[in-house]
Design an enzyme around this catalytic site. Structure first.
Site, PDB file in Angstrom:
ATOM      1  N   HIS A  54      15.054  -7.933 -17.933  1.00 48.40           N
ATOM      2  CA  HIS A  54      15.598  -9.079 -17.393  1.00 48.40           C
ATOM      3  C   HIS A  54      16.870  -9.464 -18.127  1.00 48.40           C
ATOM      4  O   HIS A  54      16.922  -9.346 -19.432  1.00 48.40           O
ATOM      5  CB  HIS A  54      14.497 -10.356 -17.572  1.00 48.40           C
ATOM      6  CG  HIS A  54      15.002 -11.602 -17.050  1.00 48.40           C
ATOM      7  ND1 HIS A  54      14.899 -11.642 -15.742  1.00 48.40           N
ATOM      8  CD2 HIS A  54      15.611 -12.701 -17.806  1.00 48.40           C
ATOM      9  CE1 HIS A  54      15.348 -13.328 -15.533  1.00 48.40           C
ATOM     10  NE2 HIS A  54      15.815 -13.435 -16.724  1.00 48.40           N
ATOM     11  N   ARG A  83       0.919  -1.321  -0.114  1.00 51.44           N
ATOM     12  CA  ARG A  83      -0.001  -0.293  -0.076  1.00 51.44           C
ATOM     13  C   ARG A  83       0.915   1.235   0.082  1.00 51.44           C
ATOM     14  O   ARG A  83       0.718   2.175  -0.786  1.00 51.44           O
ATOM     15  CB  ARG A  83      -1.088   0.065   1.340  1.00 51.44           C
ATOM     16  CG  ARG A  83      -2.344   0.546   0.874  1.00 51.44           C
ATOM     17  CD  ARG A  83      -3.288   0.185   1.896  1.00 51.44           C
ATOM     18  NE  ARG A  83      -3.431  -1.299   2.117  1.00 51.44           N
ATOM     19  CZ  ARG A  83      -3.551  -2.010   3.347  1.00 51.44           C
ATOM     20  NH1 ARG A  83      -3.323  -1.555   4.215  1.00 51.44           N
ATOM     21  NH2 ARG A  83      -3.566  -3.391   3.406  1.00 51.44           N
ATOM     22  N   ASP A 129       8.927 -12.954 -14.648  1.00 50.94           N
ATOM     23  CA  ASP A 129       9.678 -12.806 -15.526  1.00 50.94           C
ATOM     24  C   ASP A 129       8.824 -13.381 -16.934  1.00 50.94           C
ATOM     25  O   ASP A 129       9.302 -13.706 -17.791  1.00 50.94           O
ATOM     26  CB  ASP A 129      11.129 -13.495 -15.800  1.00 50.94           C
ATOM     27  CG  ASP A 129      12.031 -13.004 -14.621  1.00 50.94           C
ATOM     28  OD1 ASP A 129      11.780 -11.537 -14.440  1.00 50.94           O
ATOM     29  OD2 ASP A 129      12.836 -13.658 -14.048  1.00 50.94           O
ATOM     30  N   ILE A 180       8.903  -9.548  -5.758  1.00 53.52           N
ATOM     31  CA  ILE A 180       8.017  -9.679  -6.678  1.00 53.52           C
ATOM     32  C   ILE A 180       6.681  -9.056  -6.387  1.00 53.52           C
ATOM     33  O   ILE A 180       6.102  -8.704  -5.393  1.00 53.52           O
ATOM     34  CB  ILE A 180       7.504 -11.491  -6.443  1.00 53.52           C
ATOM     35  CG1 ILE A 180       8.762 -12.109  -6.859  1.00 53.52           C
ATOM     36  CG2 ILE A 180       6.194 -11.760  -7.319  1.00 53.52           C
ATOM     37  CD1 ILE A 180       8.549 -13.752  -6.202  1.00 53.52           C
ATOM     38  N   LEU A 181       5.960  -8.432  -7.406  1.00 51.43           N
ATOM     39  CA  LEU A 181       4.888  -7.450  -7.250  1.00 51.43           C
ATOM     40  C   LEU A 181       3.423  -8.449  -7.829  1.00 51.43           C
ATOM     41  O   LEU A 181       3.887  -9.057  -8.830  1.00 51.43           O
ATOM     42  CB  LEU A 181       4.981  -6.267  -7.924  1.00 51.43           C
ATOM     43  CG  LEU A 181       6.222  -5.349  -7.635  1.00 51.43           C
ATOM     44  CD1 LEU A 181       6.594  -4.096  -8.605  1.00 51.43           C
ATOM     45  CD2 LEU A 181       6.115  -4.813  -6.231  1.00 51.43           C
TER      46      LEU A 181
HETATM   47  C1  GRF Z   1      20.014  -5.665 -13.714  1.00 50.78           C
HETATM   48  O1  GRF Z   1      21.050  -6.550 -14.284  1.00 50.78           O
HETATM   49  C2  GRF Z   1      18.608  -6.233 -14.303  1.00 50.78           C
HETATM   50  O2  GRF Z   1      18.724  -7.393 -15.252  1.00 50.78           O
HETATM   51  C3  GRF Z   1      18.062  -7.132 -13.254  1.00 50.78           C
HETATM   52  O3  GRF Z   1      18.666  -6.495 -12.061  1.00 50.78           O
HETATM   53  C4  GRF Z   1      19.713  -5.950 -12.210  1.00 50.78           C
HETATM   54  C5  GRF Z   1      19.880  -4.724 -11.574  1.00 50.78           C
HETATM   55  O4  GRF Z   1      21.053  -3.931 -11.619  1.00 50.78           O
HETATM   56  N1  GRF Z   1      16.826  -7.054 -13.208  1.00 50.78           N
HETATM   57  P1  GRF Z   1      21.405  -2.414 -11.368  1.00 50.78           P
HETATM   58  O5  GRF Z   1      20.713  -2.024  -9.959  1.00 50.78           O
HETATM   59  O6  GRF Z   1      20.358  -1.528 -12.374  1.00 50.78           O
HETATM   60  O7  GRF Z   1      22.632  -2.175 -11.633  1.00 50.78           O
END
Ligand code: GRF
Length: 199
Positions: free
Chosen positions: A114, A75, A150, A97-98
């Site tokens: 990702h 919230r 993902d 996880i959202l």
């Molecule tokens: C990134 O490598 C992304 O792929 C993943 O989390 C990492 C975050 O890295 N979802 P940063 O904090 O942006 O350097």
């Protein structure tokens, strides 16, 4: 009145994606403003980077769980993003996880990056999964966030070669380089599309 596209960025880590996005905004490459930077970790690069850039940065405690937000925390995140009138929620290394209420509130308006070519290698340390599997090409994916992990419609992808002698660290670094190009470019595309819709 300033009617630019409004970005809220959520992260838990060093914030290299955040920096790439913030630099692209500052350089006028993304027609948007970063109006909120939120983290579930109090002393972390992304919040420091936001404060250095004089952007509104806030630590919001995640509550009692390890991998998700508890109800009160969820919230609080929703309220902070609504207060900032965010158009797009950008997940940049947010390690929670959202689900449920959050995704209903910001339906079709949450994006994630990702470090693999989804649907291959979802989950943690995707670069290591790719190396262990032996693929010759991996990459990065920007996608809309849905209830899965993902999953969600893919918005953009960029390939990254796996090279002879790569270690998890060298491959990860190459993937992160691609992230720093693809994420700002995809957000710019979304901001432009929203601008066209608004007329
Ligand atoms: C990134 O490598 C992304 O792929 C993943 O989390 C990492 C975050 O890295 N979802 P940063 O904090 O942006 O350097």
């Amino acid at each position: 009145m300033n009617n630019k596209f409004r970005l809220g960025v959520l992260g838990s880590g060093k914030g290299s994606n955040f920096v790439a996005i913030a630099d692209a905004v500052a350089a006028g490459k993304i027609p948007a403003d970063i109006v909120a930077v939120l983290s579930d970790v109090e002393t972390v690069g992304i919040l420091a980077g936001a404060r250095e850039r004089k952007l509104p940065a806030q630590f919001i405690p995640p509550g009692k769980f390890r991998t998700k937000l508890d109800d009160d925390a969820e919230r609080a995140y929703i309220e902070a993003l609504q207060l900032a009138k965010v158009d797009l929620v950008v997940l940049a290394g947010f390690m929670r996880i959202l689900k449920g209420e959050f995704l209903r509130t910001f339906a079709q308006r949450v994006v994630n990056i990702h470090p693999s070519l989804l649907p291959s290698f979802p989950g943690l340390e995707a670069w290591k999964q790719a190396l262990d599997y032996g693929v010759k090409v991996t990459g990065v994916t920007v996608h809309l966030v849905d209830q899965g992990i993902d999953t969600g419609p893919i918005l953009a992808q960029q390939t990254v070669p796996v090279l002879e002698g790569d270690t998890p660290a060298t491959l990860h670094a190459r993937i992160q380089e691609a992230e720093r190009e693809l994420y700002p470019a995809t957000i710019a595309m979304l901001a432009r599309k929203a601008g066209e819709k608004a007329g």
